[in-house]
Design a protein around this motif. Structure first.
Motif, PDB file in Angstrom:
ATOM      1  N   UNK A 186     -12.681 -15.012   5.492  1.00 40.98           N
ATOM      2  CA  UNK A 186     -13.580 -13.546   5.532  1.00 40.98           C
ATOM      3  C   UNK A 186     -12.410 -12.375   5.569  1.00 40.98           C
ATOM      4  N   UNK A 187     -12.622 -11.674   4.771  1.00 42.62           N
ATOM      5  CA  UNK A 187     -11.908 -10.283   4.884  1.00 42.62           C
ATOM      6  C   UNK A 187     -12.581  -9.371   5.831  1.00 42.62           C
ATOM      7  N   UNK A 188     -11.934  -8.801   6.858  1.00 46.47           N
ATOM      8  CA  UNK A 188     -12.407  -7.979   7.640  1.00 46.47           C
ATOM      9  C   UNK A 188     -12.114  -6.565   7.458  1.00 46.47           C
ATOM     10  N   UNK A 189     -11.251  -6.332   6.867  1.00 42.71           N
ATOM     11  CA  UNK A 189     -10.751  -4.885   6.554  1.00 42.71           C
ATOM     12  C   UNK A 189      -9.256  -4.707   6.125  1.00 42.71           C
ATOM     13  N   UNK A 190      -9.129  -3.681   5.658  1.00 47.45           N
ATOM     14  CA  UNK A 190      -7.723  -3.366   5.073  1.00 47.45           C
ATOM     15  C   UNK A 190      -7.553  -1.549   4.803  1.00 47.45           C
ATOM     16  N   UNK A 191      -6.561  -1.353   4.349  1.00 40.32           N
ATOM     17  CA  UNK A 191      -6.126   0.164   4.174  1.00 40.32           C
ATOM     18  C   UNK A 191      -6.799   0.584   3.122  1.00 40.32           C
ATOM     19  N   UNK A 192      -7.255   1.720   3.518  1.00 43.54           N
ATOM     20  CA  UNK A 192      -8.153   2.724   2.435  1.00 43.54           C
ATOM     21  C   UNK A 192      -7.133   3.755   1.603  1.00 43.54           C
ATOM     22  N   UNK A 193      -5.881   3.680   2.045  1.00 37.49           N
ATOM     23  CA  UNK A 193      -5.098   4.572   1.156  1.00 37.49           C
ATOM     24  C   UNK A 193      -3.619   3.839   1.277  1.00 37.49           C
ATOM     25  N   UNK A 194      -2.658   4.564   2.026  1.00 32.93           N
ATOM     26  CA  UNK A 194      -1.237   3.931   2.003  1.00 32.93           C
ATOM     27  C   UNK A 194      -1.072   2.717   2.936  1.00 32.93           C
ATOM     28  N   UNK A 195      -0.549   1.641   2.368  1.00 34.94           N
ATOM     29  CA  UNK A 195      -0.365   0.330   3.410  1.00 34.94           C
ATOM     30  C   UNK A 195       0.759   1.027   4.338  1.00 34.94           C
ATOM     31  N   UNK A 196       0.811  -0.106   5.390  1.00 38.89           N
ATOM     32  CA  UNK A 196       1.959   0.180   6.457  1.00 38.89           C
ATOM     33  C   UNK A 196       3.429   0.176   5.677  1.00 38.89           C
ATOM     34  N   UNK A 197       3.727  -0.667   4.951  1.00 39.56           N
ATOM     35  CA  UNK A 197       5.016  -0.591   4.606  1.00 39.56           C
ATOM     36  C   UNK A 197       5.391   0.440   3.529  1.00 39.56           C
ATOM     37  N   UNK A 198       4.238   0.834   2.853  1.00 39.77           N
ATOM     38  CA  UNK A 198       4.275   2.241   2.011  1.00 39.77           C
ATOM     39  C   UNK A 198       4.483   3.414   2.914  1.00 39.77           C
ATOM     40  N   UNK A 199       3.938   3.481   4.055  1.00 42.69           N
ATOM     41  CA  UNK A 199       4.022   4.553   5.048  1.00 42.69           C
ATOM     42  C   UNK A 199       5.503   4.633   5.774  1.00 42.69           C
ATOM     43  N   UNK A 200       5.990   3.521   5.817  1.00 43.49           N
ATOM     44  CA  UNK A 200       7.593   3.401   6.538  1.00 43.49           C
ATOM     45  C   UNK A 200       8.225   3.803   5.449  1.00 43.49           C
ATOM     46  N   UNK A 201       8.140   3.398   4.067  1.00 46.24           N
ATOM     47  CA  UNK A 201       9.076   3.676   2.992  1.00 46.24           C
ATOM     48  C   UNK A 201       9.052   5.527   2.598  1.00 46.24           C
ATOM     49  N   UNK A 202       7.864   6.024   2.697  1.00 45.93           N
ATOM     50  CA  UNK A 202       7.591   7.322   2.299  1.00 45.93           C
ATOM     51  C   UNK A 202       8.075   8.211   3.503  1.00 45.93           C
TER      52      UNK A 202
END
Length: 267
Positions: free
Chosen positions: A114-130
């Motif tokens: 069951x999918x509980x939730x996820x990112x609404x915009x940037x993912x955690x890895x993307x945030x690290x990279x940016x």
């Protein structure tokens, strides 16, 4: 390029996919006739790269007369946890943290989740990279931020913990990225005592100690959100196991925080 350009990635993949398959078979000591089936990522992901993989797999399945098995990229990440001596048991909460995805999933059995939730915009890895790019660090940024963070002060900069106070299991990291950008701009302004355009934001003007403290603060902010929300999900659904998957799962501080919190709670 400092990141992934989808068109360029697909063109490079066309060049490399057959050599990679040949090398993999050679390393495994296998020939095509030894295979039982061909599995291929059908999504989600960058459409150009997916097309290259799927079309290659379809051609090989036809030539070699093998069954073709479509695989969900994200579920594939989770199943890395079944490689090795210790494997998860059900039910369990799965946290996927990668460059493109941050998701929480409740697993009750194989193929039952069951999918509980996820990112609404940037993912955690993307945030690290940016954020790493804002600091003038090379790509991929996650490992570089972790390296720079060692021995630094994670409380030096008061960065936001996005959606930590929400009552759901969604994530959002775009605001954190913006906050980091503003911190760098303000720090540069303070150091130079002159107007700095929004375009400049030159991280090279920051002292190395400030860079390290900011990197540690970024890492701490991302990890706190990931750990807290995952543990809340485990408590809500009364599960005793958590599994973490994706590239960001390699982050040592994330691993340490999970181990500490889970030990306290008997998870």
């Amino acid at each position: 390029y400092g990141g992934i350009i989808p068109e360029q990635a697909a063109r490079e993949q066309i060049k490399s996919i057959i050599p990679v398959i040949e090398e993999s078979l050679q390393a495994a000591g296998k020939k095509p006739q030894d295979l039982d089936a061909i599995a291929v990522t059908e999504g989600p992901g960058l459409i150009g790269s997916l097309l290259v993989g799927v079309e290659t797999a379809k051609v090989l399945a036809t030539i070699w007369d093998k069954p073709l098995i479509p695989v969900n990229h994200l579920i594939g990440h989770f199943y890395a946890n079944w490689i090795g001596d210790e494997t998860p048991s059900f039910p369990c909460i799965g946290l996927l943290v990668s460059g493109g995805h941050t998701d929480l999933v409740l697993f009750t059995d194989h193929n039952k989740y069951k999918y509980l939730g996820g990112t609404r915009d940037d993912a955690a890895g993307e945030c690290f990279d940016k954020c790493a790019r804002l600091l003038g660090l090379p790509y991929p940024g996650g490992p570089e931020i972790s390296r720079l963070s060692k021995g630094a002060n994670p409380a030096a900069f008061a960065l936001p913990r996005p959606m930590l106070g929400s009552y759901d299991f969604d994530f959002s990291f775009s605001g954190l990225k913006t906050a980091v950008s503003n911190v760098i701009l303000n720090e540069v302004k303070n150091l130079s005592r002159m107007r700095v355009s929004n375009k400049l934001r030159d991280p090279s003007a920051l002292p190395q100690d400030d860079k390290a403290d900011l990197a540690a603060s970024i890492e701490a902010a991302i990890i706190e959100v990931l750990v807290e929300k995952t543990i809340r999900a485990a408590q809500k659904y009364e599960v005793e196991q958590i599994m973490v998957a994706g590239g960001v799962a390699a982050n040592l501080r994330l691993k340490e925080e999970f181990e500490t919190r889970c030990k306290e709670l008997g998870i």
